[in-house]
Design a protein around this motif. Structure first.
Motif, PDB file in Angstrom:
ATOM      1  N   ILE A 107       0.829  -1.204   0.000  1.00  0.00           N
ATOM      2  CA  ILE A 107       0.000   0.000   0.000  1.00  0.00           C
ATOM      3  C   ILE A 107       0.865   1.257   0.000  1.00  0.00           C
ATOM      4  O   ILE A 107       0.667   2.177  -0.802  1.00  0.00           O
ATOM      5  CB  ILE A 107      -0.937  -0.001   1.225  1.00  0.00           C
ATOM      6  N   LEU A 108       1.852   1.306   0.898  1.00  0.00           N
ATOM      7  CA  LEU A 108       2.690   2.496   1.028  1.00  0.00           C
ATOM      8  C   LEU A 108       3.576   2.702  -0.207  1.00  0.00           C
ATOM      9  O   LEU A 108       3.743   3.832  -0.685  1.00  0.00           O
ATOM     10  CB  LEU A 108       3.548   2.394   2.290  1.00  0.00           C
ATOM     11  N   THR A 109       4.150   1.612  -0.722  1.00  0.00           N
ATOM     12  CA  THR A 109       5.020   1.723  -1.898  1.00  0.00           C
ATOM     13  C   THR A 109       4.255   2.199  -3.120  1.00  0.00           C
ATOM     14  O   THR A 109       4.675   3.128  -3.821  1.00  0.00           O
ATOM     15  CB  THR A 109       5.692   0.372  -2.205  1.00  0.00           C
ATOM     16  N   GLN A 110       3.104   1.571  -3.370  1.00  0.00           N
ATOM     17  CA  GLN A 110       2.295   1.966  -4.518  1.00  0.00           C
ATOM     18  C   GLN A 110       1.725   3.367  -4.334  1.00  0.00           C
ATOM     19  O   GLN A 110       1.632   4.150  -5.292  1.00  0.00           O
ATOM     20  CB  GLN A 110       1.167   0.951  -4.735  1.00  0.00           C
ATOM     21  N   GLY A 111       1.336   3.704  -3.108  1.00  0.00           N
ATOM     22  CA  GLY A 111       0.819   5.041  -2.830  1.00  0.00           C
ATOM     23  C   GLY A 111       1.844   6.117  -3.108  1.00  0.00           C
ATOM     24  O   GLY A 111       1.536   7.163  -3.696  1.00  0.00           O
ATOM     25  N   PHE A 112       3.097   5.873  -2.713  1.00  0.00           N
ATOM     26  CA  PHE A 112       4.162   6.847  -2.971  1.00  0.00           C
ATOM     27  C   PHE A 112       4.483   6.931  -4.456  1.00  0.00           C
ATOM     28  O   PHE A 112       4.679   8.024  -5.003  1.00  0.00           O
ATOM     29  CB  PHE A 112       5.420   6.467  -2.196  1.00  0.00           C
ATOM     30  N   ALA A 113       4.520   5.778  -5.128  1.00  0.00           N
ATOM     31  CA  ALA A 113       4.866   5.765  -6.557  1.00  0.00           C
ATOM     32  C   ALA A 113       3.847   6.526  -7.394  1.00  0.00           C
ATOM     33  O   ALA A 113       4.208   7.213  -8.358  1.00  0.00           O
ATOM     34  CB  ALA A 113       4.975   4.326  -7.062  1.00  0.00           C
ATOM     35  N   THR A 114       2.561   6.414  -7.041  1.00  0.00           N
ATOM     36  CA  THR A 114       1.515   7.058  -7.836  1.00  0.00           C
ATOM     37  C   THR A 114       1.144   8.447  -7.322  1.00  0.00           C
ATOM     38  O   THR A 114       0.219   9.064  -7.853  1.00  0.00           O
ATOM     39  CB  THR A 114       0.248   6.174  -7.856  1.00  0.00           C
ATOM     40  N   SER A 115       1.853   8.927  -6.303  1.00  0.00           N
ATOM     41  CA  SER A 115       1.610  10.284  -5.817  1.00  0.00           C
ATOM     42  C   SER A 115       2.246  11.294  -6.768  1.00  0.00           C
ATOM     43  O   SER A 115       2.885  10.934  -7.749  1.00  0.00           O
ATOM     44  CB  SER A 115       2.191  10.451  -4.402  1.00  0.00           C
ATOM     45  N   GLY A 116       2.087  12.557  -6.472  1.00  0.00           N
ATOM     46  CA  GLY A 116       2.594  13.600  -7.361  1.00  0.00           C
ATOM     47  C   GLY A 116       4.070  13.904  -7.206  1.00  0.00           C
ATOM     48  O   GLY A 116       4.608  14.753  -7.921  1.00  0.00           O
ATOM     49  N   LEU A 117       4.774  13.192  -6.295  1.00  0.00           N
ATOM     50  CA  LEU A 117       6.179  13.502  -6.037  1.00  0.00           C
ATOM     51  C   LEU A 117       7.100  13.089  -7.180  1.00  0.00           C
ATOM     52  O   LEU A 117       8.175  13.651  -7.349  1.00  0.00           O
ATOM     53  CB  LEU A 117       6.637  12.821  -4.741  1.00  0.00           C
ATOM     54  N   LEU A 118       6.682  12.085  -7.949  1.00  0.00           N
ATOM     55  CA  LEU A 118       7.533  11.573  -9.022  1.00  0.00           C
ATOM     56  C   LEU A 118       6.944  11.881 -10.401  1.00  0.00           C
ATOM     57  O   LEU A 118       7.181  11.156 -11.358  1.00  0.00           O
ATOM     58  CB  LEU A 118       7.724  10.062  -8.873  1.00  0.00           C
ATOM     59  N   THR A 119       6.217  13.000 -10.508  1.00  0.00           N
ATOM     60  CA  THR A 119       5.535  13.342 -11.755  1.00  0.00           C
ATOM     61  C   THR A 119       6.497  13.466 -12.926  1.00  0.00           C
ATOM     62  O   THR A 119       6.190  13.064 -14.057  1.00  0.00           O
ATOM     63  CB  THR A 119       4.752  14.655 -11.585  1.00  0.00           C
ATOM     64  N   GLU A 120       7.674  14.006 -12.661  1.00  0.00           N
ATOM     65  CA  GLU A 120       8.638  14.228 -13.745  1.00  0.00           C
ATOM     66  C   GLU A 120       9.137  12.919 -14.361  1.00  0.00           C
ATOM     67  O   GLU A 120       9.697  12.920 -15.456  1.00  0.00           O
ATOM     68  CB  GLU A 120       9.833  15.030 -13.225  1.00  0.00           C
ATOM     69  N   MET A 121       8.909  11.800 -13.678  1.00  0.00           N
ATOM     70  CA  MET A 121       9.354  10.506 -14.194  1.00  0.00           C
ATOM     71  C   MET A 121       8.220   9.690 -14.806  1.00  0.00           C
ATOM     72  O   MET A 121       8.445   8.575 -15.253  1.00  0.00           O
ATOM     73  CB  MET A 121       9.999   9.683 -13.069  1.00  0.00           C
ATOM     74  N   HIS A 122       7.003  10.222 -14.810  1.00  0.00           N
ATOM     75  CA  HIS A 122       5.867   9.455 -15.294  1.00  0.00           C
ATOM     76  C   HIS A 122       5.942   9.185 -16.790  1.00  0.00           C
ATOM     77  O   HIS A 122       5.420   8.179 -17.261  1.00  0.00           O
ATOM     78  CB  HIS A 122       4.561  10.179 -14.957  1.00  0.00           C
ATOM     79  N   GLN A 123       6.567  10.074 -17.531  1.00  0.00           N
ATOM     80  CA  GLN A 123       6.675   9.896 -18.974  1.00  0.00           C
ATOM     81  C   GLN A 123       7.829   8.958 -19.319  1.00  0.00           C
ATOM     82  O   GLN A 123       8.935   9.104 -18.810  1.00  0.00           O
ATOM     83  CB  GLN A 123       6.891  11.255 -19.662  1.00  0.00           C
ATOM     84  N   SER A 124       7.531   8.005 -20.202  1.00  0.00           N
ATOM     85  CA  SER A 124       8.568   7.073 -20.636  1.00  0.00           C
ATOM     86  C   SER A 124       9.563   7.783 -21.552  1.00  0.00           C
ATOM     87  O   SER A 124       9.173   8.580 -22.404  1.00  0.00           O
ATOM     88  CB  SER A 124       7.931   5.900 -21.382  1.00  0.00           C
ATOM     89  N   THR A 125      10.847   7.518 -21.349  1.00  0.00           N
ATOM     90  CA  THR A 125      11.892   8.156 -22.150  1.00  0.00           C
ATOM     91  C   THR A 125      12.768   7.100 -22.817  1.00  0.00           C
ATOM     92  O   THR A 125      12.747   5.922 -22.447  1.00  0.00           O
ATOM     93  CB  THR A 125      12.782   9.061 -21.268  1.00  0.00           C
TER      94      THR A 125
END
Length: 322
Positions: A107-125
């Motif tokens: 729960i905590l890992t997935q919650g952190f991953a899908t939060s807005g803190l890592l938005t800059e990494m959401h796009q595949s490069t």
């Protein structure tokens, strides 16, 4: 565009479901009688798992490589691995003490991953040249699977220490019926199995700490098995990384921060496994070593990424948007 939309939908589904599961999980900890909500929480975990799986497959198809190229993707995979561990005891039809660790961890890992803190990494490069290798999937997946198993095993060991020494803290005293004593999930497990054991047999030894001993022995057994698996996966991951490093950088080992802390992690858990062979160290002492390993893993996996230094700086990020 289609894959990007699908990933966006699956991410929002998983985040919404995780938010609901967190709420349900907290309610069930506070109110022990609401057993029906536990089933709802489990169903939410299943929905999240399929959302994560769909996201990984979609990301893989759209990018052309296995999605493990940055911290965001690796956190998604880590939560997926934690759920796999969550299901193992159910497949074996054994007592699911492990779910006490894997459920909140997922729960905590997935919650952190899908939060807005890592938005800059959401796009595949596009992968940098050093990562354009078949070793990416083998090395990184093995490392993340090892992190998931070792984290669970370490938390089980930490639980052993808490259960054995909790009477030393006033907020766990039986005389004080406060919220912590009611909601602490290991107390819930202890209460459940103690009650069931008492109903099953009246020939149980009558010394005061028997049920606590029974619980800690079971947790210790789970911890040892999980950490043994994680240590094997970690060893395979490090060896794969060494071969890949030789291909990419011309050297099997470069002692950069990530490699150094991976070696420290491997050493800590090697000491743990060795300590298990000595009866005098088995139990509390070995559990303490594994608990230290929990912190070492997070330094190796997360802390080095925060620094963004060394040859493994591809997954670095900043919490403050630029």
């Amino acid at each position: 565009m289609l894959f990007a939309t699908l990933e966006h939908i699956l991410t929002h589904i998983s985040f919404s479901t995780i938010s609901i599961v967190i709420t349900i999980h907290l309610i069930t900890l506070l109110v022990r009688e609401l057993g029906g909500l536990r089933d709802s929480s489990e169903k939410g975990m299943i929905v999240t798992f399929f959302s994560i799986t769909g996201f990984l497959v979609s990301r893989w198809a759209s990018s052309g490589h296995f999605p493990l190229s940055n911290l965001y993707e690796s956190l998604i995979f880590l939560s997926w691995a934690l759920y796999i561990l969550h299901t193992i005891p159910k497949i074996q039809n054994s007592k699911n003490d492990l779910s006490t660790i894997t459920t909140p961890s997922t729960i905590l890992t997935q919650g952190f991953a899908t939060s807005g803190l890592l938005t800059e990494m959401h796009q595949s490069t596009i992968l940098v040249p050093a990562l354009q290798s078949q070793w990416l999937m083998m090395h990184v997946s093995m490392m993340l699977l090892s992190y998931a198993t070792l984290l669970c095993g370490s938390l089980l060991s930490a639980a052993i220490l808490i259960i054995r020494f909790r009477n030393n803290f006033h907020f766990f005293s039986k005389k004080k019926k406060n919220v912590l004593n009611k909601t602490f999930f290991f107390s819930d497990i202890e209460y459940f199995y103690a009650k069931r054991s008492a109903l099953k047999s009246t020939s149980v030894p009558s010394f005061p700490n028997y049920y606590k001993y029974q619980l800690t022995e079971r947790l210790d057994s789970w911890s040892y098995r999980v950490i043994s698996l994680g240590f094997t996966l970690l060893t395979i991951g490090i060896l794969c990384g060494a071969v890949w490093a030789n291909e990419a950088w011309g050297s099997y080992w470069n002692w950069d921060p990530k490699e150094t802390w991976a070696f420290i992690t491997w050493t800590i858990f090697a000491i743990y496994l060795h300590s298990r062979t000595n009866p005098n160290w088995k139990g509390t002492n070995s559990a303490l070593i594994a608990s230290i390993g929990f912190l070492i893993i997070w330094i190796c996996y997360f802390g080095i990424n925060l620094l963004g230094i060394g040859l493994h700086s591809y997954g670095s990020f900043t919490l403050i948007p630029k």
